[in-house]
Motif scaffolding. Structure first.
Motif, PDB file in Angstrom:
ATOM      1  N   ARG A 130       0.829  -1.200   0.000  1.00  0.00           N
ATOM      2  CA  ARG A 130       0.000   0.000   0.000  1.00  0.00           C
ATOM      3  C   ARG A 130       0.866   1.253   0.000  1.00  0.00           C
ATOM      4  N   ASP A 131       1.877   1.248   0.856  1.00  0.00           N
ATOM      5  CA  ASP A 131       2.715   2.445   0.939  1.00  0.00           C
ATOM      6  C   ASP A 131       3.485   2.689  -0.357  1.00  0.00           C
ATOM      7  N   GLU A 132       3.927   1.605  -1.004  1.00  0.00           N
ATOM      8  CA  GLU A 132       4.613   1.772  -2.295  1.00  0.00           C
ATOM      9  C   GLU A 132       3.683   2.431  -3.304  1.00  0.00           C
ATOM     10  N   GLU A 142       4.420   0.029   7.994  1.00  0.00           N
ATOM     11  CA  GLU A 142       3.096   0.014   7.381  1.00  0.00           C
ATOM     12  C   GLU A 142       2.094  -0.723   8.280  1.00  0.00           C
ATOM     13  N   TRP A 143       0.892  -0.209   8.366  1.00  0.00           N
ATOM     14  CA  TRP A 143      -0.169  -0.889   9.122  1.00  0.00           C
ATOM     15  C   TRP A 143      -0.400  -2.277   8.531  1.00  0.00           C
ATOM     16  N   MET A 166       0.481   2.943  15.492  1.00  0.00           N
ATOM     17  CA  MET A 166       1.310   1.733  15.499  1.00  0.00           C
ATOM     18  C   MET A 166       2.003   1.584  16.856  1.00  0.00           C
ATOM     19  N   ALA A 167       2.504   2.709  17.389  1.00  0.00           N
ATOM     20  CA  ALA A 167       3.188   2.668  18.689  1.00  0.00           C
ATOM     21  C   ALA A 167       2.200   2.248  19.778  1.00  0.00           C
ATOM     22  N   HIS A 168       0.984   2.783  19.704  1.00  0.00           N
ATOM     23  CA  HIS A 168      -0.050   2.439  20.671  1.00  0.00           C
ATOM     24  C   HIS A 168      -0.390   0.946  20.589  1.00  0.00           C
ATOM     25  N   ALA A 169      -0.503   0.435  19.364  1.00  0.00           N
ATOM     26  CA  ALA A 169      -0.828  -0.988  19.185  1.00  0.00           C
ATOM     27  C   ALA A 169       0.292  -1.863  19.755  1.00  0.00           C
ATOM     28  N   ALA A 170       1.533  -1.454  19.543  1.00  0.00           N
ATOM     29  CA  ALA A 170       2.676  -2.225  20.048  1.00  0.00           C
ATOM     30  C   ALA A 170       2.674  -2.224  21.577  1.00  0.00           C
ATOM     31  N   HIS A 219      -6.218  -2.095   5.870  1.00  0.00           N
ATOM     32  CA  HIS A 219      -5.076  -1.902   6.759  1.00  0.00           C
ATOM     33  C   HIS A 219      -5.538  -1.220   8.038  1.00  0.00           C
ATOM     34  N   ALA A 220      -5.002  -1.656   9.167  1.00  0.00           N
ATOM     35  CA  ALA A 220      -5.306  -1.010  10.443  1.00  0.00           C
ATOM     36  C   ALA A 220      -4.184  -1.340  11.419  1.00  0.00           C
ATOM     37  N   PRO A 221      -3.949  -0.459  12.392  1.00  0.00           N
ATOM     38  CA  PRO A 221      -2.853  -0.710  13.341  1.00  0.00           C
ATOM     39  C   PRO A 221      -3.149  -1.859  14.299  1.00  0.00           C
TER      40      PRO A 221
END
Lengths: 325, 94
Positions: free
Chosen positions: A104-106, B4-5, A311-315, B27-29
């Motif tokens: 997706r990011d690409e 990336e999520w 992402m940090a919160h999920a980790a 996509h989701a975290p």
């Protein structure tokens, strides 16, 4: 058509595998992500689905422009729902492209730095409320012309995305035409706005189908692979034949002096758009190219802290859960 | 881009008591956000009353090259279908 001039390439591969692959397509079988596929098929599809997805996302901008200025609360809610659908359509398509091995990011980065394109139509400005009508009626109408046959495309995930999209797209065109009806039946000033919107969007809409077949170099391979189902000219003709009576019903005039019904071919003869303008817009020189890409880049940059923060919160939550177990 | 999520597969159960059905991915975290996003992306028109999400990395799929060994054996077992058996009309509806 949201994908224009997608470069199609055949690649040198094991002729036996290629023949077996083509036989599957000819038999109407769907190709699924883990199946063997020629490298050219994979690459062409990434380009085509990616361009289509980018068009849905960038396509939110010209309409988003009018959300805060919609004439009534109801129109505002409808426009908001439509723009939200476009975001959804972009997401379905990105997911389909990702099954081909691109991230997706690409994909996002290739849009943002100009390596991938989006449809030329979204580089035109939406100057008045009547443009919301013209965009729904003409732009979504042209998109539907292309998307309905693509529901039968050979690549499974793409086909499934198109089926979802087509289910939702008809609302878009009808709400646009409804705006045009209101404007065309309104005050003389409103009718003039409707005519002006048709004048400005007619030729850019015809360009959506891509260059004429005689100049369209990539069609043959893509049609053999069933990732393109009709030629550009076929779809453009169908679009004109469907749209002209709708314009007549509105009491508006299609801005083409040469427009005539042709009994022999059972369709209208019409003027081609100015292709030099089309190529110019594709090259980045349309009225809004800079603004559109700047808006997408800003959204991506401004959203970075949110993406990273979540992402940090999920980790952190994952770690806490592990510690508690 | 490394951060990336992750990708989630989304399954939705419709109104009429059918199974959850795969509808697409996003996509989701984390799982909580995946459910929220799935609601926005896949249920804008009353498509469902229940959502499952599972991280795509946790799905194990059969391989296309195993198609033969996996599914061909059932092709020769036509007697598993009721139409294999001829029952005279006189026996009544069965």
């Amino acid at each position: 058509m949201y994908a224009q001039m997608v470069k199609s390439e055949a690649t040198a591969e094991d002729p036996q595998k290629l023949a077996a692959f083509q036989a599957r397509i000819d038999a109407g079988e769907k190709i699924e992500p883990k199946d063997w596929m020629p490298e050219g098929y994979r690459k062409t599809l990434i380009r085509q689905i990616g361009q289509h997805a980018h068009s849905e996302i960038v396509g939110q901008l010209p309409e988003g422009n009018w959300i805060t200025r919609a004439p009534t609360l109801e129109r505002k809610a409808i426009l908001l729902a439509k723009v939200q659908d476009e975001a959804g359509h972009g997401l379905y398509l990105y997911c389909a492209a990702e099954t081909l091995g691109v991230s997706r990011d690409e994909l996002t980065e290739m849009l943002l730095d100009g390596r991938m394109k989006y449809s030329s139509i979204f580089n035109y400005p939406t100057l008045t409320w009547a443009d919301m009508g013209a965009v729904g009626w003409l732009v979504d109408g042209a998109a539907i012309m292309n998307q309905v046959p693509l529901q039968r495309t050979s690549y499974g995930p793409y086909s499934r995305a198109m089926i979802r999209i087509c289910k939702e797209e008809s609302f878009h065109q009808r709400q646009g035409y409804h705006i045009m009806m209101k404007m065309a039946q309104g005050t003389p000033a409103q009718k003039k706005m409707a005519q002006d919107a048709l004048n400005r969007f007619w030729y850019p809409s015809l360009m959506m189908f891509g260059p004429s077949d005689k100049d369209s170099v990539h069609s043959a391979q893509s049609m053999k692979w069933k990732i393109k189902m009709n030629t550009n000219d076929e779809l453009r003709q169908k679009f004109v034949d469907q749209t002209v009576p709708q314009a007549e019903f509105l009491g508006l005039t299609v801005p083409d002096d040469t427009l005539r019904w042709n009994d022999d071919k059972g369709g209208y003869d019409f003027a081609e758009p100015d292709w030099s303008e089309f190529f110019d817009v594709i090259q980045g020189n349309g009225p809004c190219n800079t603004e559109r890409l700047a808006a997408r880049n800003k959204a991506w940059d401004d959203g970075a802290w949110v993406r990273e923060g979540l992402m940090a919160h999920a980790a952190k939550k994952r770690a806490a859960k592990l510690a508690a177990e | 881009m490394k951060n990336e999520w992750p990708l989630w597969e989304v399954f939705i159960r419709g109104q009429h008591g059918l199974n959850h059905r795969h509808v697409g991915s996003l996509h989701a975290p984390d799982a909580e956000m995946a459910i929220k996003n799935a609601r926005d992306v896949y249920t804008r028109r009353n498509e469902g009353v229940s959502i499952w999400v599972v991280e795509a990395a946790h799905i194990t799929a059969s391989s296309p090259s195993d198609k033969g060994p996996l599914y061909e054996p059932s092709e020769s077992k036509v007697y598993r279908h009721p139409t294999f058996f001829d029952i005279p009309d006189e026996a009544g509806h069965m």
